[in-house]
Write a protein that holds these residues in place. Structure first.
Motif, PDB file in Angstrom:
ATOM      1  N   SER A  57       0.840  -1.183   0.000  1.00  0.00           N
ATOM      2  CA  SER A  57       0.000   0.000   0.000  1.00  0.00           C
ATOM      3  C   SER A  57       0.879   1.239   0.000  1.00  0.00           C
ATOM      4  N   ALA A  58       0.528   2.191  -0.839  1.00  0.00           N
ATOM      5  CA  ALA A  58       1.266   3.460  -0.892  1.00  0.00           C
ATOM      6  C   ALA A  58       0.463   4.523  -0.145  1.00  0.00           C
ATOM      7  N   GLU A  59       0.177   4.245   1.121  1.00  0.00           N
ATOM      8  CA  GLU A  59      -0.527   5.155   2.013  1.00  0.00           C
ATOM      9  C   GLU A  59      -1.944   5.465   1.572  1.00  0.00           C
ATOM     10  N   LYS A  60      -2.587   4.527   0.869  1.00  0.00           N
ATOM     11  CA  LYS A  60      -4.012   4.592   0.569  1.00  0.00           C
ATOM     12  C   LYS A  60      -4.500   3.169   0.376  1.00  0.00           C
ATOM     13  N   THR A  61      -5.794   2.979   0.447  1.00  0.00           N
ATOM     14  CA  THR A  61      -6.351   1.652   0.255  1.00  0.00           C
ATOM     15  C   THR A  61      -5.892   1.101  -1.090  1.00  0.00           C
ATOM     16  N   TYR A 138      -8.136 -11.622  -4.613  1.00  0.00           N
ATOM     17  CA  TYR A 138      -8.007 -10.223  -4.234  1.00  0.00           C
ATOM     18  C   TYR A 138      -7.575 -10.108  -2.780  1.00  0.00           C
ATOM     19  N   TYR A 139      -6.748  -9.126  -2.525  1.00  0.00           N
ATOM     20  CA  TYR A 139      -6.480  -8.690  -1.154  1.00  0.00           C
ATOM     21  C   TYR A 139      -6.698  -7.183  -1.120  1.00  0.00           C
ATOM     22  N   ILE A 140      -7.339  -6.707  -0.062  1.00  0.00           N
ATOM     23  CA  ILE A 140      -7.503  -5.275   0.152  1.00  0.00           C
ATOM     24  C   ILE A 140      -6.556  -4.903   1.280  1.00  0.00           C
ATOM     25  N   LEU A 141      -5.685  -3.923   1.013  1.00  0.00           N
ATOM     26  CA  LEU A 141      -4.738  -3.434   2.017  1.00  0.00           C
ATOM     27  C   LEU A 141      -5.146  -2.035   2.456  1.00  0.00           C
ATOM     28  N   ASP A 142      -5.033  -1.764   3.757  1.00  0.00           N
ATOM     29  CA  ASP A 142      -5.265  -0.400   4.211  1.00  0.00           C
ATOM     30  C   ASP A 142      -3.971   0.402   4.126  1.00  0.00           C
ATOM     31  N   GLU A 143      -3.995   1.622   4.610  1.00  0.00           N
ATOM     32  CA  GLU A 143      -2.840   2.511   4.514  1.00  0.00           C
ATOM     33  C   GLU A 143      -1.621   2.000   5.271  1.00  0.00           C
ATOM     34  N   GLN A 144      -1.849   1.146   6.281  1.00  0.00           N
ATOM     35  CA  GLN A 144      -0.742   0.595   7.071  1.00  0.00           C
ATOM     36  C   GLN A 144      -0.274  -0.760   6.543  1.00  0.00           C
ATOM     37  N   GLU A 157     -18.362  -4.855  -9.398  1.00  0.00           N
ATOM     38  CA  GLU A 157     -17.818  -3.527  -9.090  1.00  0.00           C
ATOM     39  C   GLU A 157     -18.240  -3.107  -7.686  1.00  0.00           C
ATOM     40  N   LEU A 158     -19.497  -3.283  -7.369  1.00  0.00           N
ATOM     41  CA  LEU A 158     -19.992  -2.923  -6.041  1.00  0.00           C
ATOM     42  C   LEU A 158     -19.308  -3.753  -4.957  1.00  0.00           C
ATOM     43  N   GLY A 159     -19.146  -5.056  -5.199  1.00  0.00           N
ATOM     44  CA  GLY A 159     -18.479  -5.923  -4.231  1.00  0.00           C
ATOM     45  C   GLY A 159     -17.051  -5.483  -3.953  1.00  0.00           C
ATOM     46  N   LEU A 160     -16.325  -5.142  -5.008  1.00  0.00           N
ATOM     47  CA  LEU A 160     -14.941  -4.667  -4.840  1.00  0.00           C
ATOM     48  C   LEU A 160     -14.913  -3.356  -4.054  1.00  0.00           C
ATOM     49  N   TYR A 161     -15.812  -2.460  -4.422  1.00  0.00           N
ATOM     50  CA  TYR A 161     -15.842  -1.161  -3.743  1.00  0.00           C
ATOM     51  C   TYR A 161     -16.184  -1.332  -2.264  1.00  0.00           C
ATOM     52  N   ARG A 163     -15.762  -3.917  -0.330  1.00  0.00           N
ATOM     53  CA  ARG A 163     -14.651  -4.551   0.394  1.00  0.00           C
ATOM     54  C   ARG A 163     -13.547  -3.542   0.698  1.00  0.00           C
ATOM     55  N   SER A 164     -13.417  -2.526  -0.133  1.00  0.00           N
ATOM     56  CA  SER A 164     -12.310  -1.577   0.026  1.00  0.00           C
ATOM     57  C   SER A 164     -12.641  -0.426   0.970  1.00  0.00           C
ATOM     58  N   LEU A 165     -13.854  -0.386   1.505  1.00  0.00           N
ATOM     59  CA  LEU A 165     -14.221   0.694   2.441  1.00  0.00           C
ATOM     60  C   LEU A 165     -13.581   0.503   3.790  1.00  0.00           C
TER      61      LEU A 165
END
Length: 165
Positions: A57-61, A138-144, A157-161, A163-165
């Motif tokens: 992550s580059a300091e964003k989701t 898929y993996y969703i990473l947060d800022e950390q 598209e909705l599912g991906l979005y 998951r990334s919240l």
């Protein structure tokens, strides 16, 4: 008679959906767990453009999308990923090609789907590190750099979005 047939079809669809969800759940248990923080020892992969990219992550989701160019589900779902990327400035995407025969095969996949996010060329080491057992994953990473979501298979598209919240 038609009412009975419609009820029978609806029952079969519901059963299929439940079985699909159960199988997906068990497949996802083999992935890295949510709340896992990726180590800061950077993984660098080459991209199609020749420039290396850090898989973090580059300091964003950030959505890490593992795909294979021969995977039909990847072909069906990557457009949803592209839409999420285009519509959400707060979300980064790194696609990582796996199990390909040549960079040209990956380039053709990228061109066919008009992808505008970075596409890295993966290898067996990254496949093992991220416990990739199916495509797309898929993996969703947060800022950390902590995994907050994961999935195997098609995602809307909705599912991906969501998951990334």
């Amino acid at each position: 008679m038609e009412d009975h047939l419609l009820r029978n079809i609806l029952t079969q669809v519901v059963i299929f959906f439940i079985i699909f969800q159960v199988i997906s759940f068990f497949r996802e248990t083999s992935m890295l767990s949510t709340s896992t923080t990726l180590s800061r020892e950077s993984i660098e992969l080459p991209t199609l453009m020749g420039e290396p990219i850090l898989v973090e992550s580059a300091e964003k989701t950030t959505i890490l999308y593992f795909f294979a160019p021969w995977c039909q589900i990847c072909h069906a779902s990557i457009g949803n990923l592209q839409k999420v990327y285009e519509k959400n400035e707060q979300i980064d995407v790194i696609a990582i090609a796996m199990d390909f025969t040549s960079a040209d095969e990956v380039a053709k996949f990228t061109q066919r789907h008009q992808l505008t996010f970075p596409v890295a060329l993966g290898n067996e080491l990254i496949k093992k590190r991220f416990k990739i057992t199916g495509y797309p994953s898929y993996y969703i990473l947060d800022e950390q750099n902590t995994i907050t979501g994961r999935s195997i298979g098609y995602s809307s598209e909705l599912g991906l979005y969501l998951r990334s919240l």
